[in-house]
Motif scaffolding. Structure first.
Motif, PDB file in Angstrom:
ATOM      1  N   ALA A  74       0.830  -1.214   0.000  1.00  9.59           N
ATOM      2  CA  ALA A  74       0.000   0.000   0.000  1.00  9.59           C
ATOM      3  C   ALA A  74       0.858   1.255   0.000  1.00  9.59           C
ATOM      4  CB  ALA A  74      -0.933  -0.012   1.201  1.00  9.59           C
ATOM      5  N   ARG A  75       1.951   1.249   0.768  1.00  8.83           N
ATOM      6  CA  ARG A  75       2.842   2.411   0.788  1.00  8.83           C
ATOM      7  C   ARG A  75       3.528   2.593  -0.563  1.00  8.83           C
ATOM      8  NH1 ARG A  75       6.911   1.601   3.658  1.00  8.83           N
ATOM      9  NH2 ARG A  75       6.516  -0.380   4.747  1.00  8.83           N
ATOM     10  N   ASN A  76       3.880   1.506  -1.223  1.00  6.02           N
ATOM     11  CA  ASN A  76       4.460   1.602  -2.562  1.00  6.02           C
ATOM     12  C   ASN A  76       3.453   2.176  -3.552  1.00  6.02           C
ATOM     13  OD1 ASN A  76       6.426  -1.521  -2.427  1.00  6.02           O
ATOM     14  ND2 ASN A  76       6.778   0.468  -1.474  1.00  6.02           N
ATOM     15  N   LEU A  77       2.199   1.765  -3.425  1.00  3.66           N
ATOM     16  CA  LEU A  77       1.154   2.322  -4.282  1.00  3.66           C
ATOM     17  C   LEU A  77       1.011   3.819  -4.051  1.00  3.66           C
ATOM     18  CD1 LEU A  77      -1.171   2.046  -6.294  1.00  3.66           C
ATOM     19  CD2 LEU A  77      -2.633   1.294  -4.400  1.00  3.66           C
ATOM     20  N   ALA A  78       1.093   4.239  -2.798  1.00  2.96           N
ATOM     21  CA  ALA A  78       1.015   5.672  -2.491  1.00  2.96           C
ATOM     22  C   ALA A  78       2.151   6.429  -3.170  1.00  2.96           C
ATOM     23  CB  ALA A  78       1.057   5.887  -0.980  1.00  2.96           C
ATOM     24  N   SER A  95      -8.254  -9.643  -5.698  1.00  2.00           N
ATOM     25  CA  SER A  95      -7.640 -10.618  -4.800  1.00  2.00           C
ATOM     26  C   SER A  95      -6.702  -9.933  -3.807  1.00  2.00           C
ATOM     27  CB  SER A  95      -6.935 -11.687  -5.633  1.00  2.00           C
ATOM     28  OG  SER A  95      -6.602 -12.808  -4.856  1.00  2.00           O
ATOM     29  N   THR A  96      -5.413 -10.280  -3.812  1.00  2.66           N
ATOM     30  CA  THR A  96      -4.462  -9.593  -2.946  1.00  2.66           C
ATOM     31  C   THR A  96      -4.410  -8.105  -3.275  1.00  2.66           C
ATOM     32  OG1 THR A  96      -3.115 -11.592  -2.738  1.00  2.66           O
ATOM     33  CG2 THR A  96      -2.055  -9.502  -2.196  1.00  2.66           C
ATOM     34  N   GLY A  97      -4.565  -7.771  -4.538  1.00  2.00           N
ATOM     35  CA  GLY A  97      -4.621  -6.362  -4.930  1.00  2.00           C
ATOM     36  C   GLY A  97      -5.784  -5.628  -4.307  1.00  2.00           C
ATOM     37  N   GLY A  98      -6.848  -6.367  -3.981  1.00  4.28           N
ATOM     38  CA  GLY A  98      -7.957  -5.750  -3.261  1.00  4.28           C
ATOM     39  C   GLY A  98      -7.564  -5.353  -1.856  1.00  4.28           C
ATOM     40  N   GLY A  99      -6.756  -6.198  -1.210  1.00  4.08           N
ATOM     41  CA  GLY A  99      -6.236  -5.832   0.103  1.00  4.08           C
ATOM     42  C   GLY A  99      -5.306  -4.648   0.026  1.00  4.08           C
ATOM     43  N   GLU A 100      -4.471  -4.608  -0.995  1.00  5.65           N
ATOM     44  CA  GLU A 100      -3.571  -3.478  -1.232  1.00  5.65           C
ATOM     45  C   GLU A 100      -4.364  -2.189  -1.440  1.00  5.65           C
ATOM     46  OE1 GLU A 100      -0.431  -2.095  -4.766  1.00  5.65           O
ATOM     47  OE2 GLU A 100      -1.286  -4.115  -4.777  1.00  5.65           O
ATOM     48  N   ALA A 101      -5.416  -2.259  -2.263  1.00  5.06           N
ATOM     49  CA  ALA A 101      -6.223  -1.077  -2.562  1.00  5.06           C
ATOM     50  C   ALA A 101      -6.945  -0.563  -1.327  1.00  5.06           C
ATOM     51  CB  ALA A 101      -7.230  -1.407  -3.662  1.00  5.06           C
ATOM     52  N   VAL A 102      -7.506  -1.484  -0.533  1.00  2.67           N
ATOM     53  CA  VAL A 102      -8.233  -1.086   0.667  1.00  2.67           C
ATOM     54  C   VAL A 102      -7.300  -0.467   1.697  1.00  2.67           C
ATOM     55  CG1 VAL A 102      -9.492  -2.004   2.657  1.00  2.67           C
ATOM     56  CG2 VAL A 102     -10.174  -2.663   0.349  1.00  2.67           C
ATOM     57  N   ARG A 103      -6.136  -1.084   1.927  1.00  4.00           N
ATOM     58  CA  ARG A 103      -5.177  -0.509   2.877  1.00  4.00           C
ATOM     59  C   ARG A 103      -4.703   0.861   2.402  1.00  4.00           C
ATOM     60  NH1 ARG A 103      -1.612  -2.581   6.677  1.00  4.00           N
ATOM     61  NH2 ARG A 103      -3.476  -3.723   7.317  1.00  4.00           N
ATOM     62  N   TYR A 104      -4.432   0.992   1.108  1.00  2.00           N
ATOM     63  CA  TYR A 104      -4.001   2.281   0.574  1.00  2.00           C
ATOM     64  C   TYR A 104      -5.065   3.349   0.780  1.00  2.00           C
ATOM     65  CZ  TYR A 104      -3.423   6.017  -2.778  1.00  2.00           C
ATOM     66  OH  TYR A 104      -3.369   7.256  -3.342  1.00  2.00           O
ATOM     67  N   ALA A 105      -6.292   3.050   0.394  1.00  2.00           N
ATOM     68  CA  ALA A 105      -7.368   4.044   0.488  1.00  2.00           C
ATOM     69  C   ALA A 105      -7.672   4.415   1.929  1.00  2.00           C
ATOM     70  CB  ALA A 105      -8.622   3.518  -0.202  1.00  2.00           C
ATOM     71  N   LYS A 107      -5.525   4.213   4.582  1.00  2.00           N
ATOM     72  CA  LYS A 107      -4.413   4.674   5.420  1.00  2.00           C
ATOM     73  C   LYS A 107      -3.465   5.649   4.740  1.00  2.00           C
ATOM     74  CE  LYS A 107      -0.876   2.680   8.504  1.00  2.00           C
ATOM     75  NZ  LYS A 107      -0.271   1.400   8.994  1.00  2.00           N
ATOM     76  N   TYR A 108      -3.281   5.535   3.440  1.00  2.85           N
ATOM     77  CA  TYR A 108      -2.199   6.277   2.786  1.00  2.85           C
ATOM     78  C   TYR A 108      -2.648   7.216   1.665  1.00  2.85           C
ATOM     79  CZ  TYR A 108       0.870   3.007   5.220  1.00  2.85           C
ATOM     80  OH  TYR A 108       1.520   2.271   6.182  1.00  2.85           O
ATOM     81  N   ALA A 109      -3.928   7.261   1.359  1.00  2.00           N
ATOM     82  CA  ALA A 109      -4.373   7.995   0.169  1.00  2.00           C
ATOM     83  C   ALA A 109      -4.287   9.504   0.319  1.00  2.00           C
ATOM     84  CB  ALA A 109      -5.802   7.595  -0.186  1.00  2.00           C
ATOM     85  N   GLY A 110      -4.422  10.012   1.526  1.00  2.90           N
ATOM     86  CA  GLY A 110      -4.315  11.449   1.737  1.00  2.90           C
ATOM     87  C   GLY A 110      -5.299  12.267   0.934  1.00  2.90           C
ATOM     88  N   GLY A 111      -6.528  11.776   0.797  1.00  2.00           N
ATOM     89  CA  GLY A 111      -7.557  12.527   0.085  1.00  2.00           C
ATOM     90  C   GLY A 111      -7.517  12.398  -1.420  1.00  2.00           C
TER      91      GLY A 111
END
Length: 273
Positions: A74-78, A95-105, A107-111
């Motif tokens: 998720a931090r890498n996606l940010a 799948s796992t990318g869904g977990g990545e997307a949810v964690r990013y949105a 915790k790390y998306a910043g609006g």
């Protein structure tokens, strides 16, 4: 080919095409951005800027031996979103990318995120425990680890069968699709393929789902043999504030065929809503 050097030195490969509102696509384990080739064109043709990356350790990105966990993903996606200076983002994860997307949105998306879409996604948590008695026993994931470590050359062929529902009577799954699953899986570095099993099975994303403050469409096939719908989507929809659950009768974990066409249209409709 475009690469981003992440803060820890990892080289992340990505595809970026078109203009308009950005759609960022996060692939499943053990695949790559190639899994989104159809969506990259369909969404581009619909007038969106489409971006897909190879997660660390996967595809053409650096074959990392560390950081193969949901939070680092998720931090890498940010970092990628900030590098491209994207705003009003629709982040889509399979799948796992869904977990990545949810964690990013969460915790790390910043609006920067407008909407989230998941398909066959792993949240809230897959593994069975006292607090998650309906989950999948740890022994199942231990067997996957053993297969990945010791016989992955054959295992990826075998996994493609339930992944795409090819083991169901009357299934229409081409050999080419299964071969491409093997090709992408073999591009994944062994440390990432192995470590990601713990990431996708044991990461509790209950609080991530609760923290989401943007609309989310949770899509899932009701014949998903990899991430059972009752243990994932049906639990996730109860945890989010602004959720829509889309169930695809007879659909597998892998996105293909009629399921893919309907899902892509539903994503476009959800973005416009």
């Amino acid at each position: 080919m475009p690469y981003l050097t992440l803060s820890d030195g990892t080289e992340m490969y990505y595809v970026d095409q078109g203009e308009g509102q950005p759609i960022v696509l996060c692939h499943g384990w053990p695949l790559s951005s190639d899994a989104w080739q159809t969506e990259l064109k369909v969404f581009f043709d619909a007038g969106y800027r489409t971006i897909a990356h190879d997660r660390r350790g996967h595809g053409r990105s650096s074959q990392t031996s560390t950081g193969n966990d949901i939070d680092t993903y998720a931090r890498n996606l940010a970092e990628l979103v900030e590098h491209l200076d994207l705003h009003d983002v629709v982040v889509v994860g399979h799948s796992t990318g869904g977990g990545e997307a949810v964690r990013y949105a969460a915790k790390y998306a910043g609006g920067r995120v407008a909407k989230v879409v998941t398909a066959g996604a792993i949240p809230p948590i897959m593994v069975k425990s006292e607090s998650n008695p309906d989950g999948t026993p740890i022994e199942v994931f231990d067997e996957i680890r053993d297969n990945v470590l010791n016989r992955r050359f054959q295992y990826w062929y075998e996994l493609a069968e339930p992944f795409y529902g090819a083991n169901r009577e009357g299934a229409d799954v081409s050999q080419g699709l299964k071969d491409d699953f093997w090709r992408q899986s073999m591009m994944c570095g062994l440390p990432a393929a192995y470590d990601c099993i713990e990431a996708f099975s044991e990461t509790d994303q209950t609080e991530d789902l609760k923290a989401l403050d943007v609309p989310i469409m949770i899509a899932h096939g009701d014949d998903d043999q990899i991430v059972p719908i009752d243990d994932a989507a049906r639990k996730s929809i109860e945890l989010v504030k602004h959720g829509t659950l889309k169930v695809y009768p007879g659909a597998s974990h892998g996105i293909h065929g009629a399921y893919q066409k309907q899902l892509d249209q539903d994503i476009l409709d959800f973005i416009k809503a």
